[in-house]
Design a protein around this motif. Structure first.
Motif, PDB file in Angstrom:
ATOM      1  N   ALA A 122     -10.500   2.911   4.693  1.00  0.00           N
ATOM      2  CA  ALA A 122     -10.303   2.145   5.933  1.00  0.00           C
ATOM      3  C   ALA A 122     -11.431   1.154   6.156  1.00  0.00           C
ATOM      4  CB  ALA A 122     -10.195   3.111   7.116  1.00  0.00           C
ATOM      5  N   LEU A 134      -8.335   2.171  -1.764  1.00  0.00           N
ATOM      6  CA  LEU A 134      -9.021   1.570  -0.632  1.00  0.00           C
ATOM      7  C   LEU A 134      -9.426   2.636   0.368  1.00  0.00           C
ATOM      8  CD1 LEU A 134      -6.630  -1.445   0.000  1.00  0.00           C
ATOM      9  CD2 LEU A 134      -8.790  -1.491  -1.220  1.00  0.00           C
ATOM     10  N   ASP A 140      -3.523   5.075   0.484  1.00  0.00           N
ATOM     11  CA  ASP A 140      -4.717   4.232   0.342  1.00  0.00           C
ATOM     12  C   ASP A 140      -4.823   3.606  -1.038  1.00  0.00           C
ATOM     13  OD1 ASP A 140      -5.156   6.532  -1.033  1.00  0.00           O
ATOM     14  OD2 ASP A 140      -7.151   6.951  -0.206  1.00  0.00           O
ATOM     15  N   HIS A 185     -10.969  -1.806   3.640  1.00  0.00           N
ATOM     16  CA  HIS A 185      -9.571  -2.181   3.477  1.00  0.00           C
ATOM     17  C   HIS A 185      -9.363  -3.685   3.220  1.00  0.00           C
ATOM     18  CE1 HIS A 185      -5.308  -1.060   4.194  1.00  0.00           C
ATOM     19  NE2 HIS A 185      -5.214  -2.308   4.579  1.00  0.00           N
ATOM     20  N   GLN A 186      -9.321  -4.480   4.289  1.00  0.00           N
ATOM     21  CA  GLN A 186      -9.002  -5.896   4.126  1.00  0.00           C
ATOM     22  C   GLN A 186     -10.163  -6.680   3.527  1.00  0.00           C
ATOM     23  OE1 GLN A 186      -6.964  -8.043   7.123  1.00  0.00           O
ATOM     24  NE2 GLN A 186      -5.859  -6.265   7.924  1.00  0.00           N
ATOM     25  N   LEU A 218       0.818  -1.199   0.000  1.00  0.00           N
ATOM     26  CA  LEU A 218       0.000   0.000   0.000  1.00  0.00           C
ATOM     27  C   LEU A 218       0.856   1.254   0.000  1.00  0.00           C
ATOM     28  CD1 LEU A 218      -2.642  -1.034   2.700  1.00  0.00           C
ATOM     29  CD2 LEU A 218      -2.910  -1.125   0.216  1.00  0.00           C
TER      30      LEU A 218
END
Length: 364
Positions: free
Chosen positions: A334, A332, A18, A337-338, A15
């Motif tokens: 927060a 991305l 973002d 994100h994943q 990353l």
């Protein structure tokens, strides 16, 4: 597939603030089946396939059996081919359903009864290790269709029933899904078979580990099949689109089984075999995760002196393949994100587990 060796894929996402600056994929270590199979009678290996391949065992066995028969220049009757196609399709439905239920609806309490009905039908369809045939197959398919309808599986309009578990899941996935990234799509198809199988039995030992077609690593699987069949080359290409393609394919294949599983109305290219000279042949089988290849070379005594296979995962999780292309450059937040990155990876349905790590470019 299940083996004692490192049977997983490692994905590292780099990353820059973002933005996904880079994606690194460490592929699984493939099993050394060529060494295991070499020097053994071809016929003795077929019964070992379900033990060697935990997933898509029918497709794997069909690919090897058909390749051996073609290498021997044996004629295959139309009835036999129709039977094999029906078995492959039944297994494909079961694998697509497994991914749908486990990956998307496992926590759905409201649809629990319908999901149990689908799982019971799936177990009857292929739970014994050998897919059901005839009346048993039609009954199992009907049970699956009824259960799917209860969780909102779409009819002719292609849209899940509003408020259904499927519609809710698609809406939730859409919220975290990476929005459109303009990339050049490439899809694996029957037209690529001849090139691939000739290279499988060619002089490049790395091809089966890290394949490419003119420098490209095309996508294969339900969404790639839909794009190729319907020529839908534009629009979004995220996890939601792949989930919808999975759903549409389940519906379409169940309809085919219910209508009698006739070979004339079967999807083209489900099983295709190619002879490459005396004792050399290969077969491609369209299974749940994409196009699977088995290639064999037999000695004069009928023993295998060379065996190569190429699974869909090698394309989809190639170092420059669909996962990388779909993630690299994405922005991305927060909140997503994943989950957003994981959703893209899971949408391509690797046949092994994977690890996912995030690192910042500044940490390199």
């Amino acid at each position: 597939m299940s083996f004692a060796i490192r049977n997983k894929i490692d994905v590292t996402v780099w990353l820059a603030a973002d933005v996904i600056a880079a994606v690194e994929i460490l592929p699984r270590a493939r099993p050394l089946l060529a060494r295991l199979f070499a020097g053994r009678p071809a016929s003795s290996l077929l019964k070992q396939i379900p033990r060697l391949f935990a997933l898509c065992a029918v497709a794997q066995q069909t690919a090897l059996l058909s390749a051996i028969e073609t290498a021997r220049d044996e004629a295959i009757t139309r009835t036999t081919k129709q039977h094999r196609i029906a078995l492959v399709v039944a297994e494909r439905i079961a694998e697509l359903l497994r991914g749908l239920l486990v990956g998307h609806l496992a926590q759905d309490i409201a649809g629990a009864a319908a999901i149990r009905s689908v799982m019971q039908g799936m177990s009857a369809l292929i739970g014994s290790g050998q897919p059901a045939c005839g009346a048993a197959r039609r009954e199992a398919t009907a049970r699956i269709v009824a259960g799917l309808a209860a969780i909102g599986m779409p009819n002719g309009d292609g849209a899940p029933r509003p408020g259904s578990p499927l519609a809710i899941r698609i809406a939730a996935l859409d919220e975290i899904d990476l929005k459109s990234i303009r990339i050049a799509h490439s899809f694996l198809s029957v037209a690529d078979d001849r090139n691939i199988i000739e290279r499988l039995l060619g002089d490049d030992p790395t091809f089966c580990h890290c394949p490419d077609l003119g420098g490209r690593a095309p996508e294969t699987g339900p969404w790639a099949r839909q794009m190729t069949r319907d020529r839908l080359w534009l629009g979004r290409s995220g996890a939601v689109e792949r989930l919808k393609a999975r759903i549409a394919e389940i519906v379409r294949l169940c309809d085919w089984l219910k209508s009698g599983a006739h070979i004339d109305s079967a999807e083209p290219g489900i099983i295709e075999s190619y002879r490459l000279g005396s004792g050399r042949a290969a077969t491609a089988v369209e299974c749940a995760r994409g196009r699977l290849y088995h290639a064999v070379e037999l000695d004069p005594q009928g023993q295998i002196c060379r065996f190569e296979f190429l699974a869909p995962t090698e394309w989809n999780f190639h170092r420059s393949g669909p996962v990388v292309r779909n993630l690299q450059g994405a922005v991305l937040t927060a909140r997503r994100h994943q989950k957003a990155v994981r959703a893209v990876i899971e949408s391509l349905d690797p046949c092994v587990g994977f690890t996912l790590r995030f690192r910042k470019v500044d940490d390199a």
